[in-house]
Design an enzyme around this catalytic site. Structure first.
Site, PDB file in Angstrom:
ATOM      1  N   ASN A   1       0.809  -1.225   0.000  1.00 22.62           N
ATOM      2  CA  ASN A   1       0.000   0.000   0.000  1.00 22.62           C
ATOM      3  C   ASN A   1       0.839   1.271   0.000  1.00 22.62           C
ATOM      4  O   ASN A   1       0.398   2.303  -0.468  1.00 22.62           O
ATOM      5  CB  ASN A   1      -0.962   0.010   1.195  1.00 22.62           C
TER       6      ASN A   1
ATOM      7  N   GLN B   1      -4.892  -3.760  -2.259  1.00 21.96           N
ATOM      8  CA  GLN B   1      -4.417  -2.667  -3.122  1.00 21.96           C
ATOM      9  C   GLN B   1      -4.306  -3.078  -4.586  1.00 21.96           C
ATOM     10  O   GLN B   1      -4.074  -2.232  -5.437  1.00 21.96           O
ATOM     11  CB  GLN B   1      -3.048  -2.166  -2.642  1.00 21.96           C
TER      12      GLN B   1
ATOM     13  N   SER C   1     -11.119  -5.073  -0.803  1.00 12.94           N
ATOM     14  CA  SER C   1     -11.876  -4.090  -0.029  1.00 12.94           C
ATOM     15  C   SER C   1     -12.551  -3.092  -0.956  1.00 12.94           C
ATOM     16  O   SER C   1     -11.917  -2.563  -1.878  1.00 12.94           O
ATOM     17  CB  SER C   1     -10.910  -3.348   0.909  1.00 12.94           C
TER      18      SER C   1
ATOM     19  N   THR D   1     -26.444  -9.822   9.248  1.00 11.69           N
ATOM     20  CA  THR D   1     -27.290  -9.392   8.144  1.00 11.69           C
ATOM     21  C   THR D   1     -26.457  -8.622   7.135  1.00 11.69           C
ATOM     22  O   THR D   1     -25.665  -7.749   7.503  1.00 11.69           O
ATOM     23  CB  THR D   1     -28.446  -8.514   8.673  1.00 11.69           C
TER      24      THR D   1
ATOM     25  N   CYS E   1      -3.152   4.761   7.775  1.00  6.77           N
ATOM     26  CA  CYS E   1      -3.529   4.184   9.057  1.00  6.77           C
ATOM     27  C   CYS E   1      -2.505   4.506  10.136  1.00  6.77           C
ATOM     28  O   CYS E   1      -2.818   4.476  11.310  1.00  6.77           O
ATOM     29  CB  CYS E   1      -3.672   2.670   8.937  1.00  6.77           C
TER      30      CYS E   1
HETATM   31  N1  PLP Z   1      -4.648  -4.322   3.381  1.00  7.88           N
HETATM   32  C1  PLP Z   1      -4.057  -3.338   2.694  1.00  7.88           C
HETATM   33  C2  PLP Z   1      -2.874  -3.649   1.836  1.00  7.88           C
HETATM   34  C3  PLP Z   1      -4.545  -2.035   2.787  1.00  7.88           C
HETATM   35  O1  PLP Z   1      -3.958  -1.057   2.097  1.00  7.88           O
HETATM   36  C4  PLP Z   1      -5.657  -1.782   3.622  1.00  7.88           C
HETATM   37  C5  PLP Z   1      -6.164  -0.400   3.789  1.00  7.88           C
HETATM   38  O2  PLP Z   1      -5.445   0.560   3.659  1.00  7.88           O
HETATM   39  C6  PLP Z   1      -6.249  -2.855   4.303  1.00  7.88           C
HETATM   40  C7  PLP Z   1      -5.712  -4.111   4.161  1.00  7.88           C
HETATM   41  C8  PLP Z   1      -7.440  -2.660   5.184  1.00  7.88           C
HETATM   42  O3  PLP Z   1      -8.602  -2.486   4.420  1.00  7.88           O
HETATM   43  P1  PLP Z   1      -9.908  -1.859   5.077  1.00  7.88           P
HETATM   44  O4  PLP Z   1      -9.644  -0.406   5.263  1.00  7.88           O
HETATM   45  O5  PLP Z   1     -11.004  -2.138   4.104  1.00  7.88           O
HETATM   46  O6  PLP Z   1     -10.109  -2.578   6.367  1.00  7.88           O
END
Ligand code: PLP
Length: 389
Positions: A150, A178, A198, A236, A324
């Protein structure tokens, strides 16, 4: 003011077509797909249509797709399923550069007595395959390696890893959050057992994701309760968002080929210009094998956060390290694992583009960045060494 949004690895704008597709299921068709009556029951068919669209994007079978609430849930579910399904095995292999959705879950399991191997990467962010081969043993329950990083966009050798693991009784999961929608993925030709995606990374809303589980793979649910998702994920269903995810996957499939060229063109124009116009810069990650939309550039002798604030004054959104982890001043674990020097880690900025970005936006950033970097270096005790920019 409409932002110049270059932070699409953090999240993406929801496509208009997706919003249109979802609206009736927020406003009018609010039934529960598990209901016996027609009003609710009709949604069941819509869920299955969405499942087929998600499956089609990665060439899976619809019944191999489980809807979840996000990429994190998909990642946690995959790893937990492996350790529940093979309770005699206590070893997990992952990499040092995974998203916290995998890394922190592994840390959690290590506190419960699991042995975790965190594979190193080289200075271009590429996995060390020799260390990987040596790490596998009879106790290994699952290998979880991301498809693409990411922060740097570096793509991992998923096929090679899968081929090593094939027929060894070790599950292989890839966090493709990603990658899905950005590069072609065909699970029929890819030796993976589970794959996470995602919605909000590919122009669907936040709060919806999916886990691909290859037919025949032992599976144990993580969220336990009702019978939804064929007993594999209770709760649900988030009907409107799942329908949105289906539409977003359909669009991604339609646009993928042209989008790859378009994004590469924009990304390379931005990257080449910034490297040329600002001295003491470097690209972090393997430039030959990256997602087409991502560049991670270090502007040495400046703080990434300071750059972000200055960009923010112009309505430009980018990120330093992973979204994050921003908010903490901890330097990026990905860049640290790659051995990026301290003065370069702190000035690293990730620009991540999407189909909605334009050449004009790229040129605006190219116009503003050199001055921003020059100004900030004037203020920095280290930056004065580097004032040619
Ligand atoms: N995995 C990767 C490589 C990501 O970049 C992210 C989010 O930035 C996630 C997992 C987590 O995804 P989500 O935000 O949908 O929980």
């Amino acid at each position: 003011m409409k932002p110049i949004y270059f932070d699409n690895n953090a999240t993406t704008p929801v496509a208009n077509e997706v919003i249109e597709e979802m609206l009736p299921y927020l406003r009018d068709y609010y039934g529960n797909p598990s209901s016996m009556h027609t009003f609710g029951g009709q949604l069941h068919r819509k869920l299955e249509e969405a499942r087929a669209k998600v499956a089609a994007l990665i060439n899976a079978e619809p019944e191999e797709i489980i809807f979840t609430s996000c990429g994190t849930e998909s990642d946690n579910t995959a790893i937990m399923s492996a350790v529940e399904s093979y309770p005699q095995k206590r070893h997990i292999i992952t990499s040092r550069v995974e998203h916290p959705a995998v890394l922190n879950f592994c840390k959690h399991l290590s506190r419960k007595g699991f042995r975790i191997t965190y594979l190193p990467v080289d200075k271009l962010g590429r996995l060390d395959m020799d260390v990987f081969l040596k790490a596998i043993d009879d106790d290994t329950a699952i290998v979880s390696i991301m498809y693409a990083n990411n922060e740097t966009g570096v793509i991992f050798p998923i096929r090679e890893i899968g081929e090593v693991l094939r027929n060894r009784g070790i599950l292989f999961h890839t966090d493709a959050v990603q990658a899905v929608g950005k590069i072609p993925i065909n699970v029929k030709e890819l030796p993976v057992d589970m794959l996470s995606l995602s919605g909000h990374k590919l122009h669907a809303p936040k709060g919806v994701g999916a886990l691909y589980v290859r037919k025949g793979t032992r599976f144990y649910p993580y969220i336990i309760g009702g019978h939804q998702e064929f007993g594999r994920r209770a709760g649900t269903e988030n009907v409107a968002s799942i329908i949105g995810l289906g539409k977003a996957c359909e669009l991604a499939g339609q646009y993928l080929e042209v989008e790859i060229d378009y994004l590469k063109k924009l990304r390379d124009r931005l990257e080449d210009a910034l490297l040329q116009l600002c001295p003491d810069t470097q690209v972090n990650g393997d430039r030959e094998n990256r997602l087409p939309n991502t560049t991670n550039i270090s502007f040495k002798f400046v703080e990434g956060e300071a750059i972000l604030l200055r960009l923010d004054d112009y309505g430009i959104c980018a990120s330093s390290g992973s979204a994050c982890t921003s908010g903490s001043l901890e330097p990026s674990h990905v860049l640290r694992a790659m051995g990026v020097p301290f003065n370069a880690i702190h000035g690293s900025i990730r620009f991540s583009l999407s189909r909605y970005n334009t050449l004009e936006e790229v040129d605006k950033v190219i116009e503003l960045m050199p001055e921003i970097i020059r100004d900030l270096r004037m203020l920095s005790p280290y930056g004065k060494e580097s004032l040619k920019c």
